[in-house]
Design a protein around this motif. Structure first.
Motif, PDB file in Angstrom:
ATOM      1  N   GLU A  36       0.844  -1.194   0.000  1.00  0.00           N
ATOM      2  CA  GLU A  36       0.000   0.000   0.000  1.00  0.00           C
ATOM      3  C   GLU A  36       0.883   1.249   0.000  1.00  0.00           C
ATOM      4  OE1 GLU A  36      -3.468   2.123   2.677  1.00  0.00           O
ATOM      5  OE2 GLU A  36      -2.967   0.024   3.047  1.00  0.00           O
ATOM      6  N   GLY A  37       0.557   2.177  -0.876  1.00  0.00           N
ATOM      7  CA  GLY A  37       1.336   3.402  -1.005  1.00  0.00           C
ATOM      8  C   GLY A  37       2.236   3.402  -2.217  1.00  0.00           C
ATOM      9  N   SER A  39       2.645   3.232  -6.058  1.00  0.00           N
ATOM     10  CA  SER A  39       1.795   3.423  -7.233  1.00  0.00           C
ATOM     11  C   SER A  39       2.389   2.797  -8.482  1.00  0.00           C
ATOM     12  CB  SER A  39       1.539   4.910  -7.467  1.00  0.00           C
ATOM     13  OG  SER A  39       2.762   5.599  -7.670  1.00  0.00           O
ATOM     14  N   ASN A  78       2.356   7.005  -3.828  1.00  0.00           N
ATOM     15  CA  ASN A  78       1.186   7.874  -3.855  1.00  0.00           C
ATOM     16  C   ASN A  78       1.449   9.093  -2.983  1.00  0.00           C
ATOM     17  OD1 ASN A  78      -0.473   6.150  -5.452  1.00  0.00           O
ATOM     18  ND2 ASN A  78      -0.822   4.881  -3.646  1.00  0.00           N
ATOM     19  N   TYR A  79       1.029  10.246  -3.464  1.00  0.00           N
ATOM     20  CA  TYR A  79       1.151  11.471  -2.690  1.00  0.00           C
ATOM     21  C   TYR A  79       0.443  11.292  -1.352  1.00  0.00           C
ATOM     22  CZ  TYR A  79       0.599  16.278  -1.182  1.00  0.00           C
ATOM     23  OH  TYR A  79       0.619  17.434  -0.456  1.00  0.00           O
ATOM     24  N   SER A  81       1.676   9.452   1.120  1.00  0.00           N
ATOM     25  CA  SER A  81       2.242   8.270   1.784  1.00  0.00           C
ATOM     26  C   SER A  81       3.479   8.670   2.569  1.00  0.00           C
ATOM     27  CB  SER A  81       2.628   7.206   0.755  1.00  0.00           C
ATOM     28  OG  SER A  81       1.491   6.757   0.065  1.00  0.00           O
ATOM     29  N   THR A 117       3.012   9.979  -7.319  1.00  0.00           N
ATOM     30  CA  THR A 117       1.811   9.969  -8.142  1.00  0.00           C
ATOM     31  C   THR A 117       0.711  10.717  -7.401  1.00  0.00           C
ATOM     32  OG1 THR A 117       2.420   7.803  -9.020  1.00  0.00           O
ATOM     33  CG2 THR A 117       0.139   8.489  -9.297  1.00  0.00           C
ATOM     34  N   ASP A 119      -3.320  11.803  -7.180  1.00  0.00           N
ATOM     35  CA  ASP A 119      -4.657  11.386  -7.601  1.00  0.00           C
ATOM     36  C   ASP A 119      -5.230  12.443  -8.527  1.00  0.00           C
ATOM     37  OD1 ASP A 119      -4.683   9.031  -6.164  1.00  0.00           O
ATOM     38  OD2 ASP A 119      -5.556   9.973  -4.384  1.00  0.00           O
TER      39      ASP A 119
END
Length: 123
Positions: A36-37, A39, A78-79, A81, A117, A119
């Motif tokens: 998780e986190g 991308s 991911n931004y 994280s 990354t 969203d």
């Protein structure tokens, strides 16, 4: 170990086992992508990125050292994280998956965060 460093070999009771370096890279890449986190994997060719192709071994390199390996992985996160937490989980996932599937000892996993990354906002 193979002299060409393309395959890792080990002698077993009923014969030799050869594991492709690319197979180990793909196992490491798949493990990293499950965290998780994460991308995506950083690196790879521009054409792969433009066409949206995913290559599980991009951004991953393996250094053979006797019976141990060191894995370098470049990821995108991911931004929002927390980078050290994501990196630690990536290291743990790669070590667990590579050791469980190959029987090889992973000496280290070096994580490089190569991008963030964001969203896409829905308007």
């Amino acid at each position: 170990m193979s002299e060409s460093r393309e395959y890792y070999s080990r002698s077993e009771e009923h014969g030799d086992v050869y594991i492709s370096e690319e197979v180990l890279e793909m196992i490491a890449g798949a493990a990293a992508l499950e965290v998780e986190g994460v991308s995506g994997l950083a690196g790879g060719s521009v054409s792969d990125q433009i066409l949206g192709r995913k290559k599980l071994s991009k951004g991953i390199s393996i250094l053979w050292e006797s019976d141990n390996i060191t894995i370098d992985v470049a990821i995108q996160i991911n931004y929002g994280s927390i980078i050290p937490e994501v990196a630690k989980k990536v290291q743990e996932a790669i070590i667990a998956n590579v050791e469980a599937t190959s029987g090889m000892q992973v000496a280290a996993v070096n994580v490089r965060v190569g991008g963030v990354t964001f969203d896409k906002s829905e308007d």
